[in-house]
Motif scaffolding. Structure first.
Motif: not given
Ligand code: ATP
Ligand code: MG
Length: 139
Positions: A55, A59, A101
């Motif tokens: 992540n 992200y 998600t």
């Protein structure tokens, strides 16, 4: 076993590539062994760290992690702190929902990681980056 690293100090690792995610897994495994976690608990904390590292990369746009042996006077454990300066998470409850998600994943990384560790804290918000701290104690 000698690892060549001083485990009394926090171990830092950048997260900028897939190879770095592999390095995070290896580092967490090494520290979990040193903290005398069971094989099952080593695997749980490595799995959680792998999801959180991914992540951070995907992200958060990359970032870093610190892995530390902690001792609360009763138990030893492993603490792992991920930090990125990405967009942050505007709705944390939503992000922690199984199956949510924004990236076409399974949406199980954050929620699954939380279930695999003993302590789980996130400091995030739109525009402020994301810091995730997890701890797994030897039992
Ligand atoms: N470090 C981060 N910075 C910004 N947003 C994040 C970060 N980590 C997670 N998120 C957001 O939370 C959502 C849920 O994360 P989670 O790891 O549960 O699922 P996923 O990464 O989308 O899928 P999976 O991990 O199952 O492959 C992400 O889709 C993303 O929108
Ligand atoms: Mg994920």
């Amino acid at each position: 076993m000698t690892t060549g690293i001083d485990l009394s100090q926090p171990q830092a690792q950048a997260i900028r590539s897939d190879e770095d995610v592999v390095r995070v897994r290896q580092l967490v495994r090494t520290v979990a062994v040193a903290a005398k976690l069971s094989l099952v608990d080593q695997t749980k904390v490595v799995t959680a760290a792998s999801e959180l590292a991914r992540n951070t990369l995907v992200y958060g746009g990359g970032g870093g992690v610190e892995v530390t042996i902690v001792d609360n006077g009763r138990r030893r454990g492993v603490r792992i702190v991920f930090a990125d300066s990405g967009p942050g998470i505007a709705d944390l409850d939503l992000a922690l929902t199984d199956g949510y998600t924004t990236g076409g994943g399974l949406g199980l990384g954050l929620s699954g990681a939380r279930r695999l560790v003993d302590e789980f804290d996130i400091d995030t918000g739109a525009g402020k980056g994301t810091r995730v701290s997890v701890t797994k104690w030897a039992r």
